[in-house]
Design a protein around this motif. Structure first.
Motif, PDB file in Angstrom:
ATOM      1  N   ALA A 123      18.857 -16.825  32.212  1.00  0.00           N
ATOM      2  CA  ALA A 123      19.307 -16.455  30.868  1.00  0.00           C
ATOM      3  C   ALA A 123      20.602 -15.650  30.933  1.00  0.00           C
ATOM      4  CB  ALA A 123      18.212 -15.660  30.155  1.00  0.00           C
ATOM      5  N   ASN A 124      20.686 -14.717  31.874  1.00  0.00           N
ATOM      6  CA  ASN A 124      21.905 -13.932  32.017  1.00  0.00           C
ATOM      7  C   ASN A 124      23.086 -14.799  32.420  1.00  0.00           C
ATOM      8  OD1 ASN A 124      20.575 -11.573  31.353  1.00  0.00           O
ATOM      9  ND2 ASN A 124      20.249 -10.941  33.482  1.00  0.00           N
ATOM     10  N   ALA A 125      22.820 -15.752  33.322  1.00  0.00           N
ATOM     11  CA  ALA A 125      23.885 -16.654  33.770  1.00  0.00           C
ATOM     12  C   ALA A 125      24.392 -17.517  32.614  1.00  0.00           C
ATOM     13  CB  ALA A 125      23.382 -17.529  34.914  1.00  0.00           C
ATOM     14  N   LEU A 126      23.488 -18.044  31.809  1.00  0.00           N
ATOM     15  CA  LEU A 126      23.888 -18.883  30.676  1.00  0.00           C
ATOM     16  C   LEU A 126      24.668 -18.076  29.635  1.00  0.00           C
ATOM     17  CD1 LEU A 126      20.636 -21.007  30.230  1.00  0.00           C
ATOM     18  CD2 LEU A 126      22.855 -21.831  31.065  1.00  0.00           C
ATOM     19  N   ALA A 151      28.115 -17.600  30.997  1.00  0.00           N
ATOM     20  CA  ALA A 151      28.873 -18.850  30.958  1.00  0.00           C
ATOM     21  C   ALA A 151      29.370 -19.171  29.550  1.00  0.00           C
ATOM     22  CB  ALA A 151      28.015 -19.992  31.485  1.00  0.00           C
ATOM     23  N   LYS A 152      28.642 -18.708  28.560  1.00  0.00           N
ATOM     24  CA  LYS A 152      29.019 -18.959  27.166  1.00  0.00           C
ATOM     25  C   LYS A 152      30.201 -18.091  26.736  1.00  0.00           C
ATOM     26  CE  LYS A 152      26.945 -19.119  22.514  1.00  0.00           C
ATOM     27  NZ  LYS A 152      25.706 -18.864  21.727  1.00  0.00           N
ATOM     28  N   ASN A 204      35.092 -26.726  35.018  1.00  0.00           N
ATOM     29  CA  ASN A 204      36.178 -26.753  34.043  1.00  0.00           C
ATOM     30  C   ASN A 204      35.786 -26.292  32.646  1.00  0.00           C
ATOM     31  OD1 ASN A 204      38.479 -28.036  35.586  1.00  0.00           O
ATOM     32  ND2 ASN A 204      36.845 -29.522  35.970  1.00  0.00           N
ATOM     33  N   ASN A 205      34.494 -26.275  32.346  1.00  0.00           N
ATOM     34  CA  ASN A 205      34.096 -25.944  30.982  1.00  0.00           C
ATOM     35  C   ASN A 205      32.642 -25.469  30.952  1.00  0.00           C
ATOM     36  OD1 ASN A 205      32.446 -28.403  30.932  1.00  0.00           O
ATOM     37  ND2 ASN A 205      34.399 -29.481  30.732  1.00  0.00           N
ATOM     38  N   LYS A 206      32.194 -25.043  29.783  1.00  0.00           N
ATOM     39  CA  LYS A 206      30.849 -24.508  29.612  1.00  0.00           C
ATOM     40  C   LYS A 206      29.787 -25.553  29.942  1.00  0.00           C
ATOM     41  CE  LYS A 206      29.452 -23.820  25.406  1.00  0.00           C
ATOM     42  NZ  LYS A 206      29.319 -23.226  24.051  1.00  0.00           N
ATOM     43  N   ARG A 207      30.016 -26.796  29.573  1.00  0.00           N
ATOM     44  CA  ARG A 207      29.021 -27.849  29.830  1.00  0.00           C
ATOM     45  C   ARG A 207      28.771 -27.984  31.333  1.00  0.00           C
ATOM     46  NH1 ARG A 207      29.316 -32.852  31.501  1.00  0.00           N
ATOM     47  NH2 ARG A 207      31.590 -32.866  31.360  1.00  0.00           N
ATOM     48  N   GLU A 208      29.856 -28.001  32.129  1.00  0.00           N
ATOM     49  CA  GLU A 208      29.701 -28.107  33.582  1.00  0.00           C
ATOM     50  C   GLU A 208      29.017 -26.866  34.158  1.00  0.00           C
ATOM     51  OE1 GLU A 208      33.481 -28.948  35.356  1.00  0.00           O
ATOM     52  OE2 GLU A 208      33.755 -30.830  34.247  1.00  0.00           O
ATOM     53  N   ALA A 209      29.335 -25.695  33.591  1.00  0.00           N
ATOM     54  CA  ALA A 209      28.696 -24.458  34.062  1.00  0.00           C
ATOM     55  C   ALA A 209      27.199 -24.488  33.779  1.00  0.00           C
ATOM     56  CB  ALA A 209      29.346 -23.251  33.399  1.00  0.00           C
ATOM     57  N   TYR A 210      26.831 -24.896  32.555  1.00  0.00           N
ATOM     58  CA  TYR A 210      25.407 -24.987  32.213  1.00  0.00           C
ATOM     59  C   TYR A 210      24.680 -25.930  33.173  1.00  0.00           C
ATOM     60  CZ  TYR A 210      25.721 -22.540  27.691  1.00  0.00           C
ATOM     61  OH  TYR A 210      25.878 -21.603  26.705  1.00  0.00           O
TER      62      TYR A 210
END
Length: 345
Positions: free
Chosen positions: A113-116, A119-120, A143-149
């Motif tokens: 949860a903290n990581a998400l 990332a946001k 490159n973006n939030k989607r890839e991080a998630y």
């Protein structure tokens, strides 16, 4: 005074043994994977083992044996201060931050949860890394939030294999095209897409944490600076074509005038705090030319650095000429043994 050496073909041990034979240094080749290795080393004042992050048996056994012997008063290479953080980028983050080294801003999370949430809220790109792996293995640009998630969910779910089959194939293909490796090595990498490597079978998947570093753009190279026994040598490694990574590219520059002397100075300063027997530091620069540390390793490729035209002493004076850094390791260990003997007397 006798030095025990665990021998592995293609490792530092070949040069250590050669040095001992040329200089009449008493040594004994031992097998660290035999149950009686401690018995084998009895009577020796020191033990040297160039253990490798990509060898499954080395990863399982080496630190346990080395540090146990160090507890018993036997000089070892690499010792605890040199090797405890080897092939662990998360450990190195904490280490650099603790000693105040100029490390690339880094972030580790042990809670999904903290990581998400992080990332946001951030700007991209970022660099995602697993804690282990060298030569740019297990390193990706996010490159973006989607890839991080996606990597966060996988990090706290199924996890990642410690051997990245697809990246391995890409690396071997790039090296084959640049004539750094043979077609045989490329075929082996292709086969590993379908056959799990021995290393991956013997080691658990990486999960339960996620690690990122800031992406510092506009670097066409990084700088590897290696410090051993108050001496430093360096090579600039050029970024791979169509990539952001330099480590593992095989494209290198040894020209002294191309080396940032500030990095040499920082490497000496940081290693003085680390008290490391051997430290290979990787540097990159921000847009203002300020150097930042990325990571450190006690080990490094052997023949890769032989063309270095000279080295710096710890007064930053350039010493021109060929040298053998593996010999420095043995000499430094012998000096340490002699100093102990002089104190005891």
């Amino acid at each position: 005074m006798k030095i025990a050496i665990h021998h592995r073909k293609g490792s530092f041990s070949e040069r250590w043994i050669d040095y001992c034979e040329k200089n009449n240094v008493s040594y004994k080749v031992v097998n660290a994977f035999e149950s009686n290795v401690i018995e084998q080393i009895k009577g020796c004042a020191a033990f040297m083992w160039h253990h490798h992050h990509g060898d499954a048996k080395d990863v399982i056994a080496a630190k346990k044996i080395l540090f146990a012997l160090e507890h018993a008063g036997i000089k070892v290479f690499p010792n605890f201060r040199t090797g405890w953080h080897f092939d662990d980028k998360v450990a190195q983050k904490y280490l650099f931050e603790a000693i105040g080294a100029p490390v690339v801003p880094s972030y580790v999370f042990y809670d999904k949860a903290n990581a998400l949430a992080w990332a946001k809220s951030i700007n991209y790109p970022k660099v995602f890394k697993l804690k282990g792996g060298a030569g740019s293995a297990n390193v990706r640009l996010i490159n973006n939030k989607r890839e991080a998630y996606k990597v966060i969910n996988k990090s706290f779910g199924r996890g990642f294999s410690q051997f990245d089959k697809l990246n391995n194939l890409k690396d071997k293909l790039a090296k084959y095209l640049s004539k750094q490796e043979s077609g045989k090595e490329l075929l082996k990498a292709f086969a590993k897409l379908f056959i799990s490597s021995s290393f991956a079978r013997k080691h658990h998947r990486e999960s339960g944490y996620v690690y990122f570093q800031d992406f510092i753009e506009n670097n066409d190279s990084d700088l590897r600076v290696i410090v051993i026994d108050n001496k430093a040598f360096a090579v600039k490694r050029m970024v791979r074509e169509g990539d952001f990574r330099a480590s593992g590219s095989g494209v290198k520059v040894f020209d002294k005038e191309s080396i940032d002397i500030n990095c040499i100075k920082i490497a000496f300063e940081v290693n003085e705090r680390l008290c490391s027997q051997s430290a290979a530091f990787d540097f990159i620069w921000d847009n203002n030319g300020k150097p930042y540390l990325v990571e450190v390793s006690y080990g490094f490729a052997i023949d890769f650095y032989d063309p270095c035209p000279g080295y710096w002493d710890n007064n930053l004076q350039w010493q021109i000429g060929e040298f053998n850094p593996q010999e420095w390791m043995v000499e430094s260990l012998i000096d340490s043994l002699n100093n102990n003997e002089a104190r005891d007397n």
